[in-house]
Design an enzyme around this catalytic site. Structure first.
Site, PDB file in Angstrom:
ATOM      1  N   ASP A 148      43.026  38.387  37.048  1.00  0.00           N
ATOM      2  CA  ASP A 148      44.080  39.455  37.692  1.00  0.00           C
ATOM      3  C   ASP A 148      45.516  39.518  37.049  1.00  0.00           C
ATOM      4  O   ASP A 148      45.663  39.447  35.783  1.00  0.00           O
ATOM      5  CB  ASP A 148      44.217  38.881  39.099  1.00  0.00           C
ATOM      6  CG  ASP A 148      43.942  40.310  40.180  1.00  0.00           C
ATOM      7  OD1 ASP A 148      45.062  40.992  40.291  1.00  0.00           O
ATOM      8  OD2 ASP A 148      42.898  40.390  40.791  1.00  0.00           O
ATOM      9  N   HIS A 180      49.231  41.695  43.117  1.00  0.00           N
ATOM     10  CA  HIS A 180      47.843  42.086  43.517  1.00  0.00           C
ATOM     11  C   HIS A 180      47.167  40.714  43.362  1.00  0.00           C
ATOM     12  O   HIS A 180      46.286  40.186  44.063  1.00  0.00           O
ATOM     13  CB  HIS A 180      47.363  42.900  42.425  1.00  0.00           C
ATOM     14  CG  HIS A 180      45.759  43.331  42.832  1.00  0.00           C
ATOM     15  ND1 HIS A 180      44.785  42.837  42.376  1.00  0.00           N
ATOM     16  CD2 HIS A 180      45.251  44.054  43.574  1.00  0.00           C
ATOM     17  CE1 HIS A 180      43.547  43.160  42.590  1.00  0.00           C
ATOM     18  NE2 HIS A 180      43.944  44.366  43.428  1.00  0.00           N
ATOM     19  N   SER A 372      39.243  45.403  46.144  1.00  0.00           N
ATOM     20  CA  SER A 372      39.856  44.240  45.502  1.00  0.00           C
ATOM     21  C   SER A 372      40.119  43.161  46.525  1.00  0.00           C
ATOM     22  O   SER A 372      40.167  42.004  46.101  1.00  0.00           O
ATOM     23  CB  SER A 372      41.378  44.569  45.083  1.00  0.00           C
ATOM     24  OG  SER A 372      41.050  45.237  43.825  1.00  0.00           O
TER      25      SER A 372
END
Length: 433
Positions: A148, A180, A372
């Site tokens: 990520d 994120h 996600s």
């Protein structure tokens, strides 16, 4: 004239992915607002100086004496990344360089090195992880790799980030300038220490490895993602990696058999790593499953809106959650997990943190939505399963998850897969809880 110039493109069409063909044709198109007598010199300069990023896969029969560097040198380009996992390398090429590569008998496939982007208070109870905590099934001893934007050293992860690799800035210590990856890591294994144990991931004692393949803006290249997967496989034994979470993706443009990232995740799967991948956020339209979620081997996770309740009877598939079938006509996603307004870890001063101030929860948390977020919830449940029975293979884990998920009435499998993940049913088969 353009037809004569692109004869080499037609001759090598089988080696070039659709994006490469499209980009290559732009080298030969007439330039707008350029007089006819200047078209030829301007096109020549464009073909010489405008370069595109590509991934070049080499035939397995390549002689050991012919290295990637030798092959690149034969086309007057340079190797940027070595992607031995799929017997390939990345580079940037002009028109002439691409033509030389396409004509080389050792070259099997050329892909456009396209952009890849990022795609718990109720989430953990909703998938029935919470009751397992009472029996100490918390993912302890299981290592989950997070491919990520990195991981911020959040208090809720204290002492559990056991590895970090940065393919963007080559930093040694864990960080996350986007935010994120930190949220994803918390969806897997936040212990809730800064929220009186309210915002807790399914695997609150699992260990984490951060693999940063996306930049501050949340984007990266296919080649970087493949290199990150390769690093994960190479370090599987050293770090004890059992699960790989991939909450990112790109538009699927060709069969999983020809997709470079699908080839990479399939190698991870065959090396004994359970791979959980986001379905994508392009719903509610059909045939929108992202790559590498189109791979039939990995666990592709869609998002359910749990309506902030533990009960299943009010759950709905999130409108944004991508639907199947895949580009190959396969049923996907495989299952669902909560992915709407998921409260997880905040990375202070990161890109998302600055852009989403209204989503902050107290000092240490942030609410986000997307497949996600659903994917790491699944990864956390897998960590619980593997703690309960470490002998499980990736195929056995996937089979058990699918067999024990709870279907939502009246929905097509290409919308919900097998249904909503159920940690108790998936784990109790293997543990007396």
């Amino acid at each position: 004239m353009i037809f004569h110039e692109v004869n080499w493109l037609r001759a090598g069409a089988g080696k070039l992915c659709p994006q490469v063909k499209k980009a290559a044709l732009e080298w030969y198109r007439p330039l707008k607002r350029v007089p006819c007598f200047l078209q030829k010199p301007f096109k020549y300069l464009k073909q010489l100086w405008r370069k595109i990023p590509v991934i070049v896969q080499v035939a397995e029969s390549r002689s050991e004496s012919c290295s990637f560097t030798d092959l690149a040198n034969s086309a007057n380009c340079t190797v940027q990344r070595t992607l031995s996992l799929i017997n390939a390398f990345s580079t940037r090429v002009s028109s002439g360089q691409l033509e030389l590569l396409a004509q080389n008998k050792l070259v099997k496939k050329i892909w456009y090195d396209r952009e890849v982007r990022t795609v718990l208070d109720v989430a953990s109870p909703a998938v029935q992880s919470a009751p397992l905590w009472e029996h100490d099934i918390t993912g302890k001893g299981i290592v989950v790799a997070v491919l990520d934007t990195g991981i911020y050293e959040h208090p809720d992860l204290s002492g559990r980030i056991v590895g970090f690799k940065d393919f963007i800035k080559q930093k040694k210590k864990p960080y996350d300038d986007n935010g994120h990856g930190t949220h994803v890591a918390g969806d897997i294994g936040s212990n809730g220490s800064q929220s009186s144990f309210l915002y807790r991931g399914p695997a609150s004692e699992a260990s984490l490895v951060g693999i940063k393949v996306l930049d501050k803006m949340g984007s990266g290249l296919l080649s970087t993602v493949i290199e990150g997967i390769q690093w994960c496989i190479d370090n599987k034994e050293t770090l004890g990696i059992r699960i790989l979470n991939i909450s990112l993706g790109s538009t699927a443009t060709e069969s999983y058999t020809d997709d470079p990232v699908c080839q990479a995740v399939d190698k991870a799967w065959s090396n004994g790593i359970v791979v959980c991948v986001a379905a994508g956020n392009e719903g509610p339209q059909s045939t929108t499953i992202s790559s590498p979620g189109i791979s039939p081997h990995v666990i592709t996770v869609g998002a359910v809106d749990d309506k902030n309740t533990v009960a299943l009877n009010d759950d709905q598939v999130a409108e944004f959650s991508s639907r199947g079938p895949t580009i190959d006509g396969l049923i996907k996603p495989d299952l669902l997990a909560p992915g709407v307004n998921i409260i997880s870890l905040r990375s202070p001063c990161s890109k998302i943190d600055k852009q989403s101030k209204e989503s902050r929860i107290a000092t240490w948390y942030l609410a986000l939505s997307g497949t996600s977020m659903a994917t790491p919830v699944c990864s956390g449940v897998v960590a619980q399963m593997l703690q309960s029975d470490g002998s499980l293979t990736p195929d056995q884990v996937k089979k058990r998850l699918i067999e024990t998920s709870k279907t939502l009435a009246g929905l097509d499998p290409n919308i919900q897969g097998a249904g909503v993940i159920d940690a108790i049913r998936a784990t109790c088969i293997m543990a007396e809880v």
